[in-house]
Design a protein around this motif. Structure first.
Motif, mmCIF file in Angstrom:
data_model
loop_
_atom_site.group_PDB
_atom_site.id
_atom_site.type_symbol
_atom_site.label_atom_id
_atom_site.label_comp_id
_atom_site.label_asym_id
_atom_site.label_seq_id
_atom_site.Cartn_x
_atom_site.Cartn_y
_atom_site.Cartn_z
ATOM 1 N N THR A 143 1.653 -1.361 3.917
ATOM 2 C CA THR A 143 0.924 -2.680 4.416
ATOM 3 C C THR A 143 1.287 -3.649 3.139
ATOM 4 O OG1 THR A 143 -0.615 -2.044 6.106
ATOM 5 C CG2 THR A 143 -0.777 -4.238 5.171
ATOM 6 N N CYS A 175 -6.454 -1.850 0.742
ATOM 7 C CA CYS A 175 -5.580 -2.366 1.496
ATOM 8 C C CYS A 175 -6.553 -2.694 2.887
ATOM 9 C CB CYS A 175 -4.635 -1.058 2.069
ATOM 10 S SG CYS A 175 -3.711 -1.408 3.479
ATOM 11 N N GLU A 222 -0.034 3.901 1.045
ATOM 12 C CA GLU A 222 -0.391 4.937 2.109
ATOM 13 C C GLU A 222 0.214 4.659 3.440
ATOM 14 O OE1 GLU A 222 -1.962 7.842 1.852
ATOM 15 O OE2 GLU A 222 -2.187 7.366 -0.286
ATOM 16 N N CYS A 223 -0.066 3.292 3.762
ATOM 17 C CA CYS A 223 0.633 2.685 4.987
ATOM 18 C C CYS A 223 1.684 1.758 4.832
ATOM 19 C CB CYS A 223 -0.581 2.333 5.887
ATOM 20 S SG CYS A 223 -1.294 0.666 5.221
ATOM 21 N N ASP A 254 -7.195 -8.905 -0.783
ATOM 22 C CA ASP A 254 -7.184 -7.342 -1.022
ATOM 23 C C ASP A 254 -7.063 -6.915 -2.537
ATOM 24 O OD1 ASP A 254 -6.939 -7.122 1.499
ATOM 25 O OD2 ASP A 254 -4.817 -6.842 1.494
ATOM 26 N N CYS A 288 1.006 -1.209 0.091
ATOM 27 C CA CYS A 288 0.013 -0.107 -0.116
ATOM 28 C C CYS A 288 0.868 1.407 -0.071
ATOM 29 C CB CYS A 288 -0.844 -0.026 1.320
ATOM 30 S SG CYS A 288 -1.958 1.542 1.408
ATOM 31 N N ASN A 345 -5.713 -2.602 5.781
ATOM 32 C CA ASN A 345 -5.222 -1.955 7.118
ATOM 33 C C ASN A 345 -5.975 -0.472 6.993
ATOM 34 O OD1 ASN A 345 -3.794 -1.582 9.379
ATOM 35 N ND2 ASN A 345 -2.418 -0.247 8.149
ATOM 36 N N CYS A 346 -5.548 -0.012 5.762
ATOM 37 C CA CYS A 346 -6.210 1.561 5.854
ATOM 38 C C CYS A 346 -7.497 1.914 4.988
ATOM 39 C CB CYS A 346 -4.899 2.425 5.470
ATOM 40 S SG CYS A 346 -4.432 2.484 3.808
ATOM 41 N N GLY A 347 -7.410 0.814 4.039
ATOM 42 C CA GLY A 347 -8.789 1.183 2.976
ATOM 43 C C GLY A 347 -8.363 1.725 1.612
ATOM 44 N N ALA A 348 -6.957 2.272 1.504
ATOM 45 C CA ALA A 348 -6.608 2.814 0.229
ATOM 46 C C ALA A 348 -6.604 1.980 -0.980
ATOM 47 C CB ALA A 348 -5.391 3.430 0.546
#
Length: 107
Positions: free
Chosen positions: A36, A68, A33-34, A43, A31, A70-73
């Motif tokens: 992950t 993702c 963004e984070c 995913d 990801c 984890n963060c939904g991005a």
């Protein structure tokens, strides 16, 4: 002597290209963004949007969406995979499973 230097330069270029390709594969598997790592089975979704027939192979253009856990991005991109090859001597066609080719992207 010049041939050895040229050969050594070619080896360095090939190794560098392989290192860059592996770094790009690892970057796609995470990801933005984070950072992950994507879970391929949960995913990642994909669909074949086009098949291109060339002389001795078939390539599939695949739209890939990663969400993702984890963060939904969400990340979307398109890749082209060689999904079939024809042996020019025997005429035998070997097919490659897109699921497996894509799974390698996210290992």
């Amino acid at each position: 002597m010049a041939a050895i230097i040229i050969f050594a330069i070619l080896i360095v270029i090939v190794v560098l290209a392989l290192v860059i390709a592996e770094a790009n594969r690892k970057k796609r598997a995470r990801c933005k963004e984070c950072n992950t790592k994507y879970d391929y089975d949960n995913d990642v979704s994909w669909s074949v949007v086009q098949e291109i027939e060339e002389q001795n192979c078939i390539k599939s253009v695949v739209d890939i969406t990663c969400v993702c856990h984890n963060c939904g991005a969400e990340k979307k991109y398109t890749r082209t995979f060689k999904t079939a090859e024809r042996n020019t001597n025997t005429g035998v066609v070997t097919r490659h499973n897109i699921y497996d080719l894509l799974k390698k992207e996210f290992k």
